[in-house]
Write a protein that holds these residues in place. Sequence first.
Motif, PDB file in Angstrom:
ATOM      1  N   ILE A 131       0.665  -1.326   0.009  1.00 52.41           N
ATOM      2  CA  ILE A 131      -0.102   0.008   0.050  1.00 52.41           C
ATOM      3  C   ILE A 131       0.717   1.277   0.163  1.00 52.41           C
ATOM      4  N   ALA A 132       2.267   1.228   0.359  1.00 54.72           N
ATOM      5  CA  ALA A 132       3.008   2.573   0.895  1.00 54.72           C
ATOM      6  C   ALA A 132       2.901   3.165  -0.706  1.00 54.72           C
ATOM      7  N   PRO A 133       3.252   2.855  -1.882  1.00 49.78           N
ATOM      8  CA  PRO A 133       3.257   3.704  -2.883  1.00 49.78           C
ATOM      9  C   PRO A 133       2.005   4.488  -3.280  1.00 49.78           C
ATOM     10  N   MET A 134       0.735   3.882  -2.908  1.00 51.10           N
ATOM     11  CA  MET A 134      -0.379   4.798  -3.221  1.00 51.10           C
ATOM     12  C   MET A 134      -0.887   5.609  -2.244  1.00 51.10           C
ATOM     13  N   VAL A 135      -0.259   5.594  -1.151  1.00 50.98           N
ATOM     14  CA  VAL A 135      -0.503   6.553   0.148  1.00 50.98           C
ATOM     15  C   VAL A 135      -0.287   7.891  -0.497  1.00 50.98           C
ATOM     16  N   PRO A 136       0.604   8.326  -0.754  1.00 51.08           N
ATOM     17  CA  PRO A 136       1.029   9.761  -0.983  1.00 51.08           C
ATOM     18  C   PRO A 136       0.026  10.575  -1.851  1.00 51.08           C
ATOM     19  N   ILE A 137      -0.355   9.801  -2.817  1.00 49.64           N
ATOM     20  CA  ILE A 137      -1.259  10.661  -3.530  1.00 49.64           C
ATOM     21  C   ILE A 137      -2.640  11.146  -2.965  1.00 49.64           C
ATOM     22  N   GLY A 138      -2.921  10.137  -1.900  1.00 43.11           N
ATOM     23  CA  GLY A 138      -4.048  10.339  -1.248  1.00 43.11           C
ATOM     24  C   GLY A 138      -3.934  11.602  -0.371  1.00 43.11           C
ATOM     25  N   TYR A 139      -2.462  11.656   0.307  1.00 40.97           N
ATOM     26  CA  TYR A 139      -2.401  12.807   1.228  1.00 40.97           C
ATOM     27  C   TYR A 139      -2.208  14.089   0.403  1.00 40.97           C
ATOM     28  N   ALA A 140      -1.717  13.958  -0.933  1.00 39.30           N
ATOM     29  CA  ALA A 140      -1.804  15.139  -1.664  1.00 39.30           C
ATOM     30  C   ALA A 140      -3.421  15.808  -1.612  1.00 39.30           C
ATOM     31  N   CYS A 141      -4.259  14.726  -1.923  1.00 40.53           N
ATOM     32  CA  CYS A 141      -5.680  15.201  -2.131  1.00 40.53           C
ATOM     33  C   CYS A 141      -6.180  15.985  -0.710  1.00 40.53           C
ATOM     34  N   GLY A 142      -5.698  15.377   0.216  1.00 45.39           N
ATOM     35  CA  GLY A 142      -6.208  16.148   1.715  1.00 45.39           C
ATOM     36  C   GLY A 142      -5.802  17.310   1.774  1.00 45.39           C
ATOM     37  N   ARG A 143      -4.154  17.685   1.429  1.00 45.00           N
ATOM     38  CA  ARG A 143      -3.730  19.042   1.436  1.00 45.00           C
ATOM     39  C   ARG A 143      -4.442  19.855   0.507  1.00 45.00           C
ATOM     40  N   LEU A 144      -4.981  19.331  -0.506  1.00 40.73           N
ATOM     41  CA  LEU A 144      -5.810  20.233  -1.551  1.00 40.73           C
ATOM     42  C   LEU A 144      -7.059  20.614  -0.653  1.00 40.73           C
ATOM     43  N   HIS A 176       3.326  32.066   3.129  1.00 33.70           N
ATOM     44  CA  HIS A 176       3.563  30.847   2.153  1.00 33.70           C
ATOM     45  C   HIS A 176       2.249  30.316   2.010  1.00 33.70           C
ATOM     46  N   PRO A 177       1.753  29.640   0.891  1.00 34.29           N
ATOM     47  CA  PRO A 177       0.748  28.863   0.599  1.00 34.29           C
ATOM     48  C   PRO A 177       1.126  27.603   1.088  1.00 34.29           C
ATOM     49  N   SER A 178       1.163  27.291   2.516  1.00 33.54           N
ATOM     50  CA  SER A 178       1.970  26.005   2.989  1.00 33.54           C
ATOM     51  C   SER A 178       1.134  24.597   2.721  1.00 33.54           C
ATOM     52  N   PRO A 179      -0.252  24.612   2.499  1.00 34.05           N
ATOM     53  CA  PRO A 179      -0.775  23.392   2.027  1.00 34.05           C
ATOM     54  C   PRO A 179      -0.454  22.872   0.608  1.00 34.05           C
ATOM     55  N   LEU A 180      -0.206  23.999  -0.139  1.00 32.22           N
ATOM     56  CA  LEU A 180       0.250  23.750  -1.546  1.00 32.22           C
ATOM     57  C   LEU A 180       1.727  22.949  -1.624  1.00 32.22           C
ATOM     58  N   TYR A 181       2.537  23.693  -0.561  1.00 32.35           N
ATOM     59  CA  TYR A 181       3.640  23.197  -0.515  1.00 32.35           C
ATOM     60  C   TYR A 181       3.914  21.511  -0.130  1.00 32.35           C
ATOM     61  N   GLN A 182       3.089  21.273   0.729  1.00 31.46           N
ATOM     62  CA  GLN A 182       2.774  19.988   1.493  1.00 31.46           C
ATOM     63  C   GLN A 182       2.201  18.972   0.528  1.00 31.46           C
ATOM     64  N   MET A 183       1.053  19.618  -0.437  1.00 32.44           N
ATOM     65  CA  MET A 183       0.755  18.709  -1.476  1.00 32.44           C
ATOM     66  C   MET A 183       1.582  18.129  -2.504  1.00 32.44           C
ATOM     67  N   LEU A 184       2.508  19.348  -2.887  1.00 36.33           N
ATOM     68  CA  LEU A 184       3.336  18.911  -3.816  1.00 36.33           C
ATOM     69  C   LEU A 184       4.735  17.999  -3.502  1.00 36.33           C
ATOM     70  N   ILE A 185       5.278  18.636  -2.303  1.00 43.21           N
ATOM     71  CA  ILE A 185       6.610  17.896  -1.732  1.00 43.21           C
ATOM     72  C   ILE A 185       6.067  16.795  -0.936  1.00 43.21           C
ATOM     73  N   ASP A 186       5.422  16.582   0.118  1.00 46.31           N
ATOM     74  CA  ASP A 186       4.957  15.449   0.878  1.00 46.31           C
ATOM     75  C   ASP A 186       4.335  14.526   0.311  1.00 46.31           C
ATOM     76  N   GLY A 187       3.528  15.204  -0.818  1.00 46.94           N
ATOM     77  CA  GLY A 187       2.555  14.217  -1.553  1.00 46.94           C
ATOM     78  C   GLY A 187       2.985  13.743  -2.772  1.00 46.94           C
ATOM     79  N   ILE A 188       2.830  14.714  -3.747  1.00 52.99           N
ATOM     80  CA  ILE A 188       3.318  14.299  -5.312  1.00 52.99           C
ATOM     81  C   ILE A 188       4.636  14.003  -5.389  1.00 52.99           C
ATOM     82  N   LEU A 189       5.710  14.649  -4.808  1.00 53.04           N
ATOM     83  CA  LEU A 189       7.088  14.378  -4.972  1.00 53.04           C
ATOM     84  C   LEU A 189       7.268  13.085  -4.344  1.00 53.04           C
ATOM     85  N   VAL A 190       6.947  12.765  -3.147  1.00 51.27           N
ATOM     86  CA  VAL A 190       7.035  11.459  -2.277  1.00 51.27           C
ATOM     87  C   VAL A 190       6.375  10.202  -3.128  1.00 51.27           C
ATOM     88  N   PHE A 191       5.040  10.514  -3.798  1.00 49.10           N
ATOM     89  CA  PHE A 191       4.576   9.643  -4.617  1.00 49.10           C
ATOM     90  C   PHE A 191       5.354   9.358  -5.951  1.00 49.10           C
TER      91      PHE A 191
END
Length: 271
Positions: A131-144, A176-191
């Motif tokens: 499941i680990a590779p599928m989790v980060p993109i879901g996190y990105a949705c939450g930050r959006l 800083h638009p921090s939710p977008l930072y976290q969507m892009l870095i913690d979410g999409i980049l990690v994905f």
Amino acid sequence: MIHHPRPNPIAFSIGPVDIHWYGIMYVLAFALFIILGRVRIRTQPHVQAQGWTNSDLDDMLFYGMLGVVIGGRLGEVLFYRPDYYFSHPLEILQTWHGGMSYHGGFIGVLIAMALWASKRKRNLLDVYDFIAPMVPIGYACGRLGNFINAELPGRMADPSLPWAMEWPGITDHLVHPSPLYQMLIDGILVFVIMWIFARKPRPRLAVGALYTTLYGCARFFTEWFRVPDWETHVFGLPITSGQVLSLPMIVAGLIMLFWAYSSGNRQPAHA
């Protein structure tokens, strides 16, 4: 300067029921989990060799949804705002207003997956790797969803920063638009990193361990740009609530990575 678009948090209404964008983001996250999981099962031979099926994925999603929602909300209540929620207990159930802790959801999903693994007689480490590779993109949705709700504002930004943002409720400075930072870095980049890494066979727990480490490091970095829920000092240095909760993930992830590669613990095909 960029102005926050201030979208209506309510996407649409069905009679007296309001459908919030925040809730839609969670539905999207779960849908992407199913889609990406099926792609892994269909296109990655080492995943097929372990006997994963679409039925496993669908069944696992139900447990995962419970873990995310219950764990995420309890994490928000206990880790970030216990005094407020214990004084307003009915608001604990009002998840459509936002307020979900990733770290609480992470723990909730681990517990849910342990229950699922026990039920299906699966090794929990293999489940985590799957499941680990599928989790980060879901996190990105939450930050959006957080961004749409104008939650989690960032720290003060230099007005010369091209994407410094005017934020609802903050009138004296740009942020800083921090939710977008976290969507892009913690979410999409990690994905992207996780998806590429997981395409080849790895030692058991290596995929799950890498995600734990990467998310912890990414979150530790992006927390510098976010107004913390609370902040403390360690050896005289300020550290935010999110960084405090991410440090154990980094340490645990590195330990698990070392164990995975030093033990030569290859993932066997599922009997």
